[in-house]
Write an enzyme that holds these catalytic residues in place. Structure first.
Site, PDB file in Angstrom:
ATOM      1  N   ASP A  43       0.856  -1.111  -0.124  1.00  0.00           N
ATOM      2  CA  ASP A  43       0.056   0.008   0.123  1.00  0.00           C
ATOM      3  C   ASP A  43       0.979   1.275  -0.081  1.00  0.00           C
ATOM      4  O   ASP A  43       2.105   1.227   0.104  1.00  0.00           O
ATOM      5  CB  ASP A  43      -0.660  -0.082   1.340  1.00  0.00           C
ATOM      6  CG  ASP A  43      -2.011  -0.779   1.226  1.00  0.00           C
ATOM      7  OD1 ASP A  43      -2.311  -1.380   0.045  1.00  0.00           O
ATOM      8  OD2 ASP A  43      -2.540  -0.910   2.170  1.00  0.00           O
ATOM      9  N   LYS A  68      -1.666   4.616  -4.421  1.00  0.00           N
ATOM     10  CA  LYS A  68      -1.952   5.782  -5.240  1.00  0.00           C
ATOM     11  C   LYS A  68      -0.731   6.108  -6.459  1.00  0.00           C
ATOM     12  O   LYS A  68       0.267   5.819  -5.934  1.00  0.00           O
ATOM     13  CB  LYS A  68      -2.261   7.019  -4.617  1.00  0.00           C
ATOM     14  CG  LYS A  68      -3.520   7.153  -3.963  1.00  0.00           C
ATOM     15  CD  LYS A  68      -3.682   8.319  -3.444  1.00  0.00           C
ATOM     16  CE  LYS A  68      -5.230   8.482  -2.697  1.00  0.00           C
ATOM     17  NZ  LYS A  68      -5.377   9.421  -1.514  1.00  0.00           N
ATOM     18  N   ILE A  93      -7.830  -2.833  10.329  1.00  0.00           N
ATOM     19  CA  ILE A  93      -8.369  -1.477  10.676  1.00  0.00           C
ATOM     20  C   ILE A  93      -8.602  -0.675   9.335  1.00  0.00           C
ATOM     21  O   ILE A  93      -7.752  -0.266   8.920  1.00  0.00           O
ATOM     22  CB  ILE A  93      -7.750  -0.824  11.762  1.00  0.00           C
ATOM     23  CG1 ILE A  93      -7.617  -1.542  12.922  1.00  0.00           C
ATOM     24  CG2 ILE A  93      -8.259   0.667  12.057  1.00  0.00           C
ATOM     25  CD1 ILE A  93      -8.849  -1.915  13.919  1.00  0.00           C
ATOM     26  N   MET A  97      -9.064   8.899   8.029  1.00  0.00           N
ATOM     27  CA  MET A  97      -9.552   9.371   6.839  1.00  0.00           C
ATOM     28  C   MET A  97     -10.493  10.450   6.665  1.00  0.00           C
ATOM     29  O   MET A  97     -11.627  10.557   5.987  1.00  0.00           O
ATOM     30  CB  MET A  97     -10.267   8.388   6.015  1.00  0.00           C
ATOM     31  CG  MET A  97      -9.403   6.999   5.795  1.00  0.00           C
ATOM     32  SD  MET A  97     -10.131   5.702   4.767  1.00  0.00           S
ATOM     33  CE  MET A  97     -10.856   4.938   6.181  1.00  0.00           C
TER      34      MET A  97
HETATM   35  N1  SAH Z   1      -4.940   0.074   8.268  1.00  0.00           N
HETATM   36  C1  SAH Z   1      -4.544   1.394   8.591  1.00  0.00           C
HETATM   37  C2  SAH Z   1      -5.494   2.404   8.428  1.00  0.00           C
HETATM   38  C3  SAH Z   1      -5.748   2.650   6.932  1.00  0.00           C
HETATM   39  S1  SAH Z   1      -6.771   4.137   6.606  1.00  0.00           S
HETATM   40  C4  SAH Z   1      -4.042   1.348  10.225  1.00  0.00           C
HETATM   41  O1  SAH Z   1      -4.419   0.586  10.938  1.00  0.00           O
HETATM   42  O2  SAH Z   1      -3.502   2.650  10.475  1.00  0.00           O
HETATM   43  C5  SAH Z   1      -6.043   5.347   6.120  1.00  0.00           C
HETATM   44  C6  SAH Z   1      -5.815   6.279   7.391  1.00  0.00           C
HETATM   45  O3  SAH Z   1      -5.094   6.062   8.327  1.00  0.00           O
HETATM   46  C7  SAH Z   1      -5.455   7.787   7.029  1.00  0.00           C
HETATM   47  O4  SAH Z   1      -6.326   8.502   6.042  1.00  0.00           O
HETATM   48  C8  SAH Z   1      -5.015   8.268   8.394  1.00  0.00           C
HETATM   49  O5  SAH Z   1      -6.492   8.809   8.982  1.00  0.00           O
HETATM   50  C9  SAH Z   1      -4.786   6.991   9.105  1.00  0.00           C
HETATM   51  N2  SAH Z   1      -3.190   7.037   9.216  1.00  0.00           N
HETATM   52  C10 SAH Z   1      -2.340   5.931   8.701  1.00  0.00           C
HETATM   53  N3  SAH Z   1      -1.182   6.216   8.804  1.00  0.00           N
HETATM   54  C11 SAH Z   1      -1.140   7.303   9.709  1.00  0.00           C
HETATM   55  C12 SAH Z   1      -0.044   8.183  10.090  1.00  0.00           C
HETATM   56  N4  SAH Z   1       1.240   8.029   9.929  1.00  0.00           N
HETATM   57  N5  SAH Z   1      -0.334   9.452  10.631  1.00  0.00           N
HETATM   58  C13 SAH Z   1      -1.439   9.858  10.852  1.00  0.00           C
HETATM   59  N6  SAH Z   1      -2.658   8.935  10.340  1.00  0.00           N
HETATM   60  C14 SAH Z   1      -2.266   7.841   9.673  1.00  0.00           C
END
Ligand code: SAH
Length: 276
Positions: A37, A60, A97, A174
């Protein structure tokens, strides 16, 4: 006939490559193919994989900012596994998640492909740690909810009313694009004046930046702001604790830690991680 390979569905953690688990690291060191990803650190890919690994970015793209459709990701998993390869499907944060892991699990079981699931540090936990916010600090919150508001219709009015009144800590994934609307709703439903909001950009990376306000002041002070992706939002009494316990210096840089992993039209490449 070629024996089937195996797929490891692994979380890479929120950004800092050292937050990847040892188990995920060990699988990455063995992987023939890594399907990855966008929200995964390049450093982790570079350091923890074999020289001859095939890295397939499915996040992306530089050019069109479109994501790879889920059906294509499913097909890639099956294709490489049927070639007998060890495939690591590496996702940002934790695998379960706000991800499409269920689609991938269905595809793998349909094709009777063996898999393992390795958890990762989800963004909520990474951001909370690096912003100095204990999510369920005694006397502040007895629960934490992981939510998203990327489309406002996801949460109906009565649920919004509940969110404004609860003492649970609220963590929104998000949702930075709809933050003004979210705060308007919480204020409208009377959120208490001791609730704060912490907006954590690029959490756990050297580019982390935290913005911090009482929820009721947010619209006056910051309405219309835009934030560097990815951004996580923490709301609750605990968010105030960032002011006393935040320990990572805020970055002043405008750079992006997670840059797209594809080069001019090429989606597949061996271990070279070019910049766009
Ligand atoms: N599976 C991932 C979440 C995927 S959805 C997890 O468990 O963290 C993607 C969202 O995760 C982003 O839009 C943001 O809201 C959050 N996110 C992921 N990495 C991040 C980071 N390093 N800092 C802040 N937000 C983050």
């Amino acid at each position: 006939m070629q024996p089937k390979g195996k797929v490891i569905l692994a979380g890479a953690g929120p950004g800092d490559p050292e937050l990847l688990t040892i188990k995920a690291l060990r699988w990455l060191q063995k992987a023939d193919v890594v399907i990855v990803d966008r929200l995964v650190s390049r450093e982790a890919l570079q350091e923890f994989t074999r020289e001859d690994v095939l890295i397939v970015p499915v996040g992306k793209k530089c050019s069109d900012h479109a994501s790879t459709p889920q059906e294509i990701i499913n097909e890639l998993l099956v294709e490489y596994a049927l070639q007998g390869k060890l495939v690591v499907r590496l996702k940002g944060g934790d695998v379960s998640i706000f991800s499409n892991v269920l689609d991938e699990l269905k595809t793998l079981t349909e094709h009777q492909i063996e898999y393992e699931i390795i958890p990762g540090v989800t963004a909520a936990l990474g951001a909370a740690a690096c912003a100095g916010i204990p999510l369920t600090a005694r006397g502040y919150a007895t629960a934490v909810r992981m939510l998203t508001y990327y489309r406002s219709e996801l949460l109906n009015e009565s649920y919004m009313q509940d969110l404004a009144r609860t003492d649970d800590t609220l963590v929104f994934y998000m949702s930075s694009g709809t933050l003004d609307q979210l705060v308007e709703k919480l204020v409208h439903y009377g959120i208490a004046s001791d609730k704060w909001i912490a907006i954590v950009e690029q959490a756990t990376t050297p580019l982390q930046h935290v913005h911090h306000y009482p929820v009721n002041d947010y619209l006056d002070k910051a309405a219309g702001s835009s934030y560097a992706s990815p951004t996580l939002i923490i709301i609750g009494k605990v968010a105030a604790l960032h002011g006393s316990f935040g320990w990572m210096p805020d970055s002043r840089s405008n750079e992006h830690y997670f840059t797209p992993l594809s080069v001019a039209g090429a989606d597949l490449y061996n271990k070279k991680l070019p910049t766009c």
